[in-house]
Design an enzyme around this catalytic site. Structure first.
Site, PDB file in Angstrom:
ATOM      1  N   LYS A  46      -2.782  -2.134  10.574  1.00  0.00           N
ATOM      2  CA  LYS A  46      -3.378  -2.200   9.236  1.00  0.00           C
ATOM      3  C   LYS A  46      -3.762  -3.625   8.839  1.00  0.00           C
ATOM      4  O   LYS A  46      -4.637  -3.816   8.009  1.00  0.00           O
ATOM      5  CB  LYS A  46      -2.355  -1.707   8.200  1.00  0.00           C
ATOM      6  CG  LYS A  46      -1.869  -0.287   8.407  1.00  0.00           C
ATOM      7  CD  LYS A  46      -2.891   0.691   7.871  1.00  0.00           C
ATOM      8  CE  LYS A  46      -2.293   2.087   7.772  1.00  0.00           C
ATOM      9  NZ  LYS A  46      -3.217   3.012   7.100  1.00  0.00           N
TER      10      LYS A  46
ATOM     11  N   ARG B 226      -5.723   3.566  14.497  1.00  0.00           N
ATOM     12  CA  ARG B 226      -4.741   4.652  14.619  1.00  0.00           C
ATOM     13  C   ARG B 226      -3.906   4.562  15.898  1.00  0.00           C
ATOM     14  O   ARG B 226      -2.737   4.979  15.904  1.00  0.00           O
ATOM     15  CB  ARG B 226      -5.446   6.007  14.568  1.00  0.00           C
ATOM     16  CG  ARG B 226      -6.218   6.268  13.289  1.00  0.00           C
ATOM     17  CD  ARG B 226      -5.337   6.231  12.074  1.00  0.00           C
ATOM     18  NE  ARG B 226      -6.074   6.544  10.848  1.00  0.00           N
ATOM     19  CZ  ARG B 226      -5.593   6.361   9.636  1.00  0.00           C
ATOM     20  NH1 ARG B 226      -4.381   5.836   9.472  1.00  0.00           N
ATOM     21  NH2 ARG B 226      -6.316   6.666   8.580  1.00  0.00           N
TER      22      ARG B 226
ATOM     23  N   HIS C  13      -2.753  13.845   1.871  1.00  0.00           N
ATOM     24  CA  HIS C  13      -2.945  12.924   2.989  1.00  0.00           C
ATOM     25  C   HIS C  13      -1.664  12.821   3.818  1.00  0.00           C
ATOM     26  O   HIS C  13      -1.709  12.833   5.050  1.00  0.00           O
ATOM     27  CB  HIS C  13      -3.355  11.546   2.472  1.00  0.00           C
ATOM     28  CG  HIS C  13      -3.374  10.491   3.535  1.00  0.00           C
ATOM     29  ND1 HIS C  13      -4.282  10.511   4.581  1.00  0.00           N
ATOM     30  CD2 HIS C  13      -2.587   9.396   3.738  1.00  0.00           C
ATOM     31  CE1 HIS C  13      -4.046   9.461   5.367  1.00  0.00           C
ATOM     32  NE2 HIS C  13      -3.038   8.777   4.894  1.00  0.00           N
TER      33      HIS C  13
ATOM     34  N   GLN D 126      -1.388   1.785  15.303  1.00  0.00           N
ATOM     35  CA  GLN D 126      -0.463   2.294  14.272  1.00  0.00           C
ATOM     36  C   GLN D 126       0.513   3.321  14.849  1.00  0.00           C
ATOM     37  O   GLN D 126       1.718   3.280  14.569  1.00  0.00           O
ATOM     38  CB  GLN D 126      -1.285   2.925  13.137  1.00  0.00           C
ATOM     39  CG  GLN D 126      -0.455   3.432  11.970  1.00  0.00           C
ATOM     40  CD  GLN D 126      -1.304   4.212  10.951  1.00  0.00           C
ATOM     41  OE1 GLN D 126      -2.530   4.208  11.008  1.00  0.00           O
ATOM     42  NE2 GLN D 126      -0.637   4.884  10.026  1.00  0.00           N
TER      43      GLN D 126
ATOM     44  N   GLU E  28      -9.651   4.061   5.217  1.00  0.00           N
ATOM     45  CA  GLU E  28      -8.939   4.888   4.241  1.00  0.00           C
ATOM     46  C   GLU E  28      -9.484   4.529   2.868  1.00  0.00           C
ATOM     47  O   GLU E  28      -9.424   3.360   2.468  1.00  0.00           O
ATOM     48  CB  GLU E  28      -7.419   4.646   4.300  1.00  0.00           C
ATOM     49  CG  GLU E  28      -6.793   5.149   5.591  1.00  0.00           C
ATOM     50  CD  GLU E  28      -5.262   5.047   5.609  1.00  0.00           C
ATOM     51  OE1 GLU E  28      -4.700   4.285   4.798  1.00  0.00           O
ATOM     52  OE2 GLU E  28      -4.644   5.737   6.449  1.00  0.00           O
TER      53      GLU E  28
ATOM     54  N   GLU F 124      -8.127  12.550   9.271  1.00  0.00           N
ATOM     55  CA  GLU F 124      -8.040  13.897   8.707  1.00  0.00           C
ATOM     56  C   GLU F 124      -9.320  14.697   8.984  1.00  0.00           C
ATOM     57  O   GLU F 124      -9.253  15.846   9.411  1.00  0.00           O
ATOM     58  CB  GLU F 124      -7.807  13.819   7.194  1.00  0.00           C
ATOM     59  CG  GLU F 124      -6.450  13.254   6.804  1.00  0.00           C
ATOM     60  CD  GLU F 124      -6.308  13.096   5.300  1.00  0.00           C
ATOM     61  OE1 GLU F 124      -6.553  11.985   4.795  1.00  0.00           O
ATOM     62  OE2 GLU F 124      -5.956  14.092   4.641  1.00  0.00           O
TER      63      GLU F 124
ATOM     64  N   ASP G  43      -8.612   0.558   3.285  1.00  0.00           N
ATOM     65  CA  ASP G  43      -7.496   0.149   4.143  1.00  0.00           C
ATOM     66  C   ASP G  43      -7.864   0.513   5.587  1.00  0.00           C
ATOM     67  O   ASP G  43      -7.466   1.549   6.104  1.00  0.00           O
ATOM     68  CB  ASP G  43      -6.233   0.892   3.688  1.00  0.00           C
ATOM     69  CG  ASP G  43      -5.011   0.588   4.541  1.00  0.00           C
ATOM     70  OD1 ASP G  43      -4.994  -0.462   5.202  1.00  0.00           O
ATOM     71  OD2 ASP G  43      -4.078   1.424   4.532  1.00  0.00           O
TER      72      ASP G  43
ATOM     73  N   ARG H  79       2.649  13.297  13.939  1.00  0.00           N
ATOM     74  CA  ARG H  79       4.002  13.682  14.383  1.00  0.00           C
ATOM     75  C   ARG H  79       4.068  15.199  14.486  1.00  0.00           C
ATOM     76  O   ARG H  79       4.843  15.842  13.779  1.00  0.00           O
ATOM     77  CB  ARG H  79       5.071  13.189  13.395  1.00  0.00           C
ATOM     78  CG  ARG H  79       4.816  11.853  12.799  1.00  0.00           C
ATOM     79  CD  ARG H  79       5.524  11.595  11.461  1.00  0.00           C
ATOM     80  NE  ARG H  79       6.959  11.661  11.532  1.00  0.00           N
ATOM     81  CZ  ARG H  79       7.673  12.518  10.825  1.00  0.00           C
ATOM     82  NH1 ARG H  79       7.093  13.395  10.041  1.00  0.00           N
ATOM     83  NH2 ARG H  79       8.986  12.503  10.909  1.00  0.00           N
TER      84      ARG H  79
ATOM     85  N   ASP I 178       0.850  -1.188   0.000  1.00  0.00           N
ATOM     86  CA  ASP I 178       0.000   0.000   0.000  1.00  0.00           C
ATOM     87  C   ASP I 178       0.892   1.245   0.000  1.00  0.00           C
ATOM     88  O   ASP I 178       1.787   1.377   0.834  1.00  0.00           O
ATOM     89  CB  ASP I 178      -0.912  -0.022   1.228  1.00  0.00           C
ATOM     90  CG  ASP I 178      -2.018   1.015   1.129  1.00  0.00           C
ATOM     91  OD1 ASP I 178      -2.476   1.301   0.011  1.00  0.00           O
ATOM     92  OD2 ASP I 178      -2.432   1.545   2.181  1.00  0.00           O
TER      93      ASP I 178
ATOM     94  N   GLU J 114      -9.340   4.213  -0.953  1.00  0.00           N
ATOM     95  CA  GLU J 114      -8.228   4.063  -1.890  1.00  0.00           C
ATOM     96  C   GLU J 114      -8.698   3.318  -3.140  1.00  0.00           C
ATOM     97  O   GLU J 114      -9.789   2.766  -3.182  1.00  0.00           O
ATOM     98  CB  GLU J 114      -7.091   3.234  -1.245  1.00  0.00           C
ATOM     99  CG  GLU J 114      -6.640   3.743   0.103  1.00  0.00           C
ATOM    100  CD  GLU J 114      -5.360   3.077   0.605  1.00  0.00           C
ATOM    101  OE1 GLU J 114      -4.695   2.390  -0.201  1.00  0.00           O
ATOM    102  OE2 GLU J 114      -5.041   3.251   1.787  1.00  0.00           O
TER     103      GLU J 114
ATOM    104  N   THR K 171      -8.618  -5.545   5.125  1.00  0.00           N
ATOM    105  CA  THR K 171      -8.642  -4.603   4.000  1.00  0.00           C
ATOM    106  C   THR K 171      -9.775  -5.081   3.113  1.00  0.00           C
ATOM    107  O   THR K 171      -9.805  -6.252   2.723  1.00  0.00           O
ATOM    108  CB  THR K 171      -7.312  -4.640   3.214  1.00  0.00           C
ATOM    109  OG1 THR K 171      -6.233  -4.356   4.114  1.00  0.00           O
ATOM    110  CG2 THR K 171      -7.302  -3.630   2.075  1.00  0.00           C
TER     111      THR K 171
ATOM    112  N   THR L   8      -4.459   6.568   0.616  1.00  0.00           N
ATOM    113  CA  THR L   8      -5.650   7.382   0.883  1.00  0.00           C
ATOM    114  C   THR L   8      -5.755   8.508  -0.147  1.00  0.00           C
ATOM    115  O   THR L   8      -4.785   9.231  -0.382  1.00  0.00           O
ATOM    116  CB  THR L   8      -5.556   7.966   2.298  1.00  0.00           C
ATOM    117  OG1 THR L   8      -5.247   6.886   3.184  1.00  0.00           O
ATOM    118  CG2 THR L   8      -6.852   8.600   2.725  1.00  0.00           C
TER     119      THR L   8
END
Ligand code: CA
Length: 428
Positions: A255, A239, A132, A242, A201, A376, A235, A141, A125, A203, A259, A362
């Site tokens: 993840k 969070r 994104h 992750q 996500e 987001e 996906d 971060r 992926d 995609e 999927t 994404t």
């Protein structure tokens, strides 16, 4: 080459299968996507093609591939020949004898189960949208500089193909290791618990067709000869799992629990009218290395595919409310094109095999209305969205169903779609 338009793309062509002429169908005669189905009460999975609200049992009525995996392994010309045959036997001007021969092999969607189109090989992926990537970087971060490698290299993680499931399959909320912030004044703790930050996500998935030889990279101008088609892909992402695991080696358990993909492979041939110019690299972005750069790819390397994300909660279903549109985006805005991704993934000599699947990443664009995950949209859960019935969501709750829908629209082309990619969250 798949980008050549022929009679199968004629926007005025109609089918003797009436439902294929409905302006709202995903599956007019210009589409003809491949999938795998099983008639209720029968064991044998079959190769099918979608036409209007029917599935045609392909193997029962035309010579050629017996399964999606055989079709994927075949060269693009062979796939295009099957498409042309199907187009001619389903077109309005097919003769009466042909219609009578084909008709018994047309099955109502309601009488079949759509299965995984094929056994998925390797799955990777890509981090394909710079919008994104910027949003995710700012949220996950905060304060850190944007990834210095992003504009040089199509970043990706390798996922687990064993957890890819077909549309309609429930998705169990995963448990996993997370770092939980403590109450005021107390230390954070590491726990193994169900995720509290379950996300989707939106995609595309690229299905790899003909494989390659180990040690032989695919040139960017050859890349589309190895892409058989496209599906929609969700996906699912935890969070909290992750965030805790990703530094230093990237996403893994956050993840690899599920999927979801849509059931039909919309072929590279069907997508030919929807190839558009790739996004221009603006500002002070570094120049592309040669193996990622081609005039042809710049000119028509992107796919104009509009993707909607809809949410239906358990309460909404009880109230009989329609799924709520969260996002509308377009894959044409991706920073990395499918050909760049294929060229990059094989650039170290890693081979492709038929049935490999590559997620686009994404599909978020610039505008908030195009942001394609809750991370987001809700700024990491801090700004929950309010649904029409008053419910709020920071992340997904049990019972929530996420539905992706896609359509290709271009001047002078018949609009084609993908069929739903849906999955419902069930408790851990
Ligand atoms: Ca992803």
């Amino acid at each position: 080459m798949q980008d050549v338009l022929d009679e199968t793309h004629d926007p005025t062509a109609r089918s003797w299968v009436d439902s294929a002429n409905d302006s709202a169908t995903d599956f007019p005669i210009q589409n003809l996507p491949f999938g795998t189905f099983r008639r209720r009460g029968h064991d044998e999975p079959r190769l099918g093609v979608a036409i209007g609200d029917r599935v045609l049992d392909v193997y029962a009525c035309i010579d050629g591939p017996r399964s999606v995996s055989e079709l994927l392994a075949a060269p693009a010309e062979a796939r295009a020949a099957v498409r042309l045959t199907l187009h001619r036997v389903l077109r309005q001007d097919a003769n009466e004898g042909m219609r009578q021969f084909i008709a018994p092999h047309l099955l109502d969607f309601g009488s079949v189960d759509l299965l995984m189109p094929t056994r998925i090989g390797d799955y990777a992926d890509v981090f394909g949208s710079i919008h994104h990537a910027r949003n995710a970087a700012a949220l996950m971060r905060p304060g850190a500089a944007f990834f210095p490698n992003y504009a040089h290299v199509p970043l990706a993680y390798h996922g687990r193909s064993s957890t890819i499931v077909e549309s309609g399959r429930d998705v169990r909320r995963p448990r996993g290791q997370q770092r939980r912030r403590g109450a005021e004044g107390s230390d954070a703790t590491v726990v193994y618990e169900p995720t509290r930050r379950l996300d989707y996500e939106a995609e595309l998935g690229l299905f790899i067709g003909p494989g390659t030889t180990p040690g032989e990279p695919v040139g960017i101008d050859d890349a589309w000869n190895h892409v058989a088609g496209v599906c929609l892909l969700n996906d699912w992402s935890a969070r909290d799992i992750q965030a805790w695991e990703s530094d230093p080696l990237g996403p893994f358990m956050g993840k690899s629990f599920a999927t979801t993909i849509s059931p039909w492979i919309v072929t590279a041939e069907a997508l030919a009218p929807f190839r558009v110019a790739a996004v221009e690299r603006e500002g002070d972005l570094p120049p592309l290395l040669r193996y990622l750069d081609s005039a042809d790819d710049r000119q028509r390397g992107a796919l104009q595919i509009e993707v909607d994300v809809l949410l239906a909660t358990a309460a909404m279903r009880r109230e009989g409310a329609a799924p709520h549109l969260l996002t509308r985006t377009n894959a044409a805005g991706q920073f990395w094109t499918p050909a760049q991704v294929v060229a990059h993934i094989t650039s170290n000599g890693s081979p492709l095999r038929p049935g490999d699947l590559i997620g686009s990443g994404t599909l978020s664009g610039v505008e908030r209305s195009s942001w394609s995950c809750l991370l987001e949209l809700t700024r990491g859960g801090r700004e929950p969205i309010t649904l029409p019935n008053g419910e709020q969501r920071g992340f997904l709750e049990d019972g929530d169903e996420v539905i992706l829908r896609g359509r290709c629209v271009a001047p002078g082309a018949r609009t084609i779609g993908f069929g739903d990619c849906r999955g419902r969250v069930v408790p851990a």
